[in-house]
Design an enzyme around this catalytic site. Structure first.
Site, PDB file in Angstrom:
ATOM      1  N   LYS A 146     -39.298   5.056   6.042  1.00  0.00           N
ATOM      2  CA  LYS A 146     -39.816   6.420   6.153  1.00  0.00           C
ATOM      3  C   LYS A 146     -40.979   6.431   7.151  1.00  0.00           C
ATOM      4  O   LYS A 146     -41.709   5.434   7.286  1.00  0.00           O
ATOM      5  CB  LYS A 146     -40.281   6.888   4.770  1.00  0.00           C
ATOM      6  CG  LYS A 146     -40.664   8.360   4.689  1.00  0.00           C
ATOM      7  CD  LYS A 146     -40.916   8.740   3.241  1.00  0.00           C
ATOM      8  CE  LYS A 146     -41.267  10.226   3.103  1.00  0.00           C
ATOM      9  NZ  LYS A 146     -41.365  10.630   1.687  1.00  0.00           N
ATOM     10  N   LEU A 195     -45.241  16.548   3.970  1.00  0.00           N
ATOM     11  CA  LEU A 195     -44.472  15.733   3.008  1.00  0.00           C
ATOM     12  C   LEU A 195     -44.186  16.461   1.703  1.00  0.00           C
ATOM     13  O   LEU A 195     -43.700  15.852   0.751  1.00  0.00           O
ATOM     14  CB  LEU A 195     -45.207  14.413   2.685  1.00  0.00           C
ATOM     15  CG  LEU A 195     -45.552  13.499   3.863  1.00  0.00           C
ATOM     16  CD1 LEU A 195     -46.307  12.259   3.364  1.00  0.00           C
ATOM     17  CD2 LEU A 195     -44.302  13.077   4.615  1.00  0.00           C
ATOM     18  N   SER A 221     -39.114  14.583   0.631  1.00  0.00           N
ATOM     19  CA  SER A 221     -39.574  14.351   1.982  1.00  0.00           C
ATOM     20  C   SER A 221     -38.926  13.150   2.657  1.00  0.00           C
ATOM     21  O   SER A 221     -39.150  12.899   3.841  1.00  0.00           O
ATOM     22  CB  SER A 221     -41.090  14.175   1.980  1.00  0.00           C
ATOM     23  OG  SER A 221     -41.485  13.076   1.173  1.00  0.00           O
ATOM     24  N   VAL A 242     -43.214  11.909  -4.773  1.00  0.00           N
ATOM     25  CA  VAL A 242     -44.327  12.485  -5.535  1.00  0.00           C
ATOM     26  C   VAL A 242     -43.876  13.662  -6.392  1.00  0.00           C
ATOM     27  O   VAL A 242     -44.566  14.054  -7.321  1.00  0.00           O
ATOM     28  CB  VAL A 242     -45.491  12.896  -4.610  1.00  0.00           C
ATOM     29  CG1 VAL A 242     -45.172  14.195  -3.864  1.00  0.00           C
ATOM     30  CG2 VAL A 242     -46.808  13.038  -5.372  1.00  0.00           C
ATOM     31  N   ALA A 243     -42.705  14.218  -6.082  1.00  0.00           N
ATOM     32  CA  ALA A 243     -42.153  15.313  -6.887  1.00  0.00           C
ATOM     33  C   ALA A 243     -40.630  15.295  -6.871  1.00  0.00           C
ATOM     34  O   ALA A 243     -39.991  16.251  -7.284  1.00  0.00           O
ATOM     35  CB  ALA A 243     -42.656  16.656  -6.369  1.00  0.00           C
ATOM     36  N   GLY A 244     -40.066  14.195  -6.353  1.00  0.00           N
ATOM     37  CA  GLY A 244     -38.615  14.078  -6.227  1.00  0.00           C
ATOM     38  C   GLY A 244     -38.189  13.638  -4.853  1.00  0.00           C
ATOM     39  O   GLY A 244     -37.016  13.747  -4.485  1.00  0.00           O
ATOM     40  N   SER A 245     -39.098  13.097  -4.051  1.00  0.00           N
ATOM     41  CA  SER A 245     -38.864  12.904  -2.620  1.00  0.00           C
ATOM     42  C   SER A 245     -37.946  11.764  -2.230  1.00  0.00           C
ATOM     43  O   SER A 245     -37.601  11.628  -1.061  1.00  0.00           O
ATOM     44  CB  SER A 245     -40.209  12.739  -1.888  1.00  0.00           C
ATOM     45  OG  SER A 245     -40.943  13.934  -1.932  1.00  0.00           O
TER      46      SER A 245
END
Length: 594
Positions: A146, A195, A221, A242-245
């Site tokens: 990434k 992101l 992201s 961090v939330a599903g990335s």
């Protein structure tokens, strides 16, 4: 007549707004030539024939297909035995990566020329007997990264034009470990600016698209990573979550991943859009084409003792897990209380439940501590600074992600207007779900942030007790209510993230594996069903405004397998159980082939 008049005015306002945004974007390009057009030209130059050995621009041949077909365990064996050269393997994956980029615009930094030199030197040392590849657990494996992962000599601008032309002066801990393990980092992949999106678009690198459909998002992201892996441009790569990335891109693009718990995987020395944000810690995690590759990579990294490279990694060696003689109990969370799963997503979950039960596993419905409460806590922690940190590098007129633009507008409204609108949504629109989120998502003081962390810990304790009382090994749920959203869909869909964000808040290990695809006939919604789904709340309504089984036909659908904190090995084993039981019933997800 009056309604039509207002409707026409609204349409004119929308057209005017779009025109202004379009002109502002063009103005940004003119004012920021160095950070925009220059960066794109640099990438093109790194791809063209003059910069790379000619082999990387030739068509795939039979030997390339042979290399691309084998799992990384066999690839490592062939390198260690001398059967295959590292450069030969890199040729195959480099060709595929460039083809994937041509199709989806998934690459940011193209490091193939430098990777070729690294591979050539390693081959020469091996031929002379100066090195022993058998001591390198990832010998010869090309690994994609990434854009956030720092590699010396290359930018990690993560979509901010202001951060271009500032190459890293050192390798991140992860990059150092990979090189020492014999891996070959060779490309970096697309992300959204800030992101904080399930799309992967920025003014610097433009839009990355879904490998199955140019009209849909690959996720975010870590969307560029998922698109590249799905198209066999890489067999294994690194994302963040961090939330599903990593899980949303795996679901949208049809690949595999396991989101680590905090402290299990390397992260030091990488860049982020929100340094210091620890209310919901971001975690680095691998993504791969198969579960076998995913497990092999995890093991290879841990053979290198990552805690010797990164102070933030727990000294916890990889553990062997055997569930053959264990009574494994699965729980199922069918709904997060905010947005119900769409037909294909629910169908995939039902397929998994049916397969497990037919194989003799115990599967029970799980009634969790209120997931909506968790979404509110998580949203407040992540956006506690009012998005000031994530948006501070954005230049004047530089376009932001549409979802984050909406969030930023809300966070910067005067508190009196926020309160009035929240009251309107709650009592006039009669939407307590959306109103509850609006009321709590505000810029927080340090004292308020402390209180939120305490609330997070109380919520985690509720889940701990509930999970223990149910005696669960794993929890199953959808990764998202919808398949991959249309390009630009985060304007409507950014709030629908509860199925993944919940497990970041809890810091649970969670994996995603592809199960099936959208079927335009089986997954169509009748007008009555669509109306019912939209009527639940504003978040659900906006999500289902994007759902169209016809245009989404063929898009991948994944299922999420969740374990407790720091259970990466066990979750991988649980995913293997799920995939095995599906295959026994003839449910096999077909990967895209090169």
């Amino acid at each position: 007549m009056r309604e039509k008049k207002f409707s026409k005015k609204g349409m004119r306002l929308k057209k005017w707004t779009r025109r202004v945004q379009h002109q502002a974007s063009h103005l940004f390009m003119l004012l920021s030539y160095k950070g925009y057009l220059w960066k794109e030209q640099e990438r093109t130059q790194r791809i063209n024939i003059a910069s790379l050995p000619s082999e990387y621009h030739s068509p795939l041949d039979a030997s390339d297909h042979e290399i691309l077909a084998v799992p990384i365990t066999q690839l490592i064996i062939n390198v260690s035995s001398g059967k295959w050269k590292r450069t030969t393997i890199l040729h195959a994956y480099g060709k595929c990566a460039l083809r994937a980029h041509e199709k989806t615009n998934c690459l940011t930094e193209v490091m193939i020329a430098e990777a070729h030199t690294t591979a050539s030197n390693a081959d020469a040392q091996h031929d002379k007997g100066e090195s022993d590849s058998r001591l390198q657990p990832l010998a010869g494996v090309p690994v994609s990264l990434k854009d956030t992962v720092c590699v010396k000599g290359f930018d990690s601008c993560i979509g901010y034009s202001a951060w271009t032309g500032k190459p890293a002066t050192h390798d991140a801990a992860l990059a150092s470990l990979l090189l020492d393990a014999g891996a070959i980092p060779f490309v970096k992949t697309a992300v959204p600016i800030t992101l904080l999106s399930f799309e992967s678009s920025s003014a610097v690198f433009r839009r990355c698209t879904n490998p199955h459909s140019p009209h849909h998002s690959p996720g975010g992201s870590s969307g560029g990573e998922a698109a590249l892996i799905a198209l066999c441009g890489s067999r294994v790569g690194i994302g963040t979550d961090v939330a599903g990335s990593v899980r949303i891109p795996a679901h949208y693009s049809g690949v595999y991943t396991v989101k680590a718990s905090a402290g299990r995987f390397l992260k030091t020395g990488c860049v982020t859009s929100m340094p210091g944000q620890e209310g919901i810690p971001a975690v680095y995690s691998p993504m791969a084409r198969t579960l076998e590759d995913l497990e092999s990579f995890w093991k290879g990294v841990f053979e290198m003792k990552p805690w010797n490279y990164d102070h933030s990694v727990l000294e916890m060696p990889w553990r062997m897990v055997d569930l053959k003689d264990v009574k494994v109990r699965f729980g199922v969370m069918w709904d997060d209380g905010v947005v119900p799963p769409s037909p294909p997503c629910r169908r995939a979950l039902e397929e998994v439940v049916t397969s497990l039960r037919k194989a003799g596993y115990e599967v029970v419905d799980f009634d969790p501590p209120d997931p909506y409460e968790g979404l509110k806590i998580a949203a407040q922690l992540l956006l506690a600074d009012g998005l000031r940190t994530a948006t501070s590098p954005i230049r004047l007129f530089e376009p932001n992600d549409p979802g984050m633009s909406q969030a930023l507008t809300w966070l910067r409204l005067p508190s009196i207007l926020q309160s009035l609108y929240s009251l309107y949504v709650r009592y006039i629109r009669r939407d307590p779900i959306y109103a509850g989120l609006l009321e709590c998502v505000r810029t927080k003081s340090v004292r308020e942030h402390y209180a939120l962390v305490a609330e997070r810990e109380r919520y985690r304790a509720k889940w701990f007790e509930k999970w223990r009382s149910e005696d669960l090994y794993f929890l199953l749920c959808v990764p998202n209510a919808l398949p991959a959203v249309p390009n630009g869909g985060m304007k409507k869909g950014w709030k629908a993230c509860g199925y993944t964000f919940l497990f970041n808040l809890l810091d649970y290990t969670a994996g995603v594996l592809p199960v099936t695809r959208v079927d335009s006939s089986r997954d169509a919604l009748s007008p009555v069903e669509l109306k019912r789904l939209k009527s639940r709340n504003a978040i659900s309504r906006e999500a289902y405004e994007m759902y169209d089984a016809q245009t989404m036909h063929g898009l991948p659908i994944g299922v999420q397998v969740v374990g407790k904190r720091l259970e990466e090995e066990r979750v991988l084993e649980g995913m293997m159980i799920v995939e095995k039981t599906l295959r026994e019933r003839g449910v096999v997800y077909e990967l895209l082939q090169p």
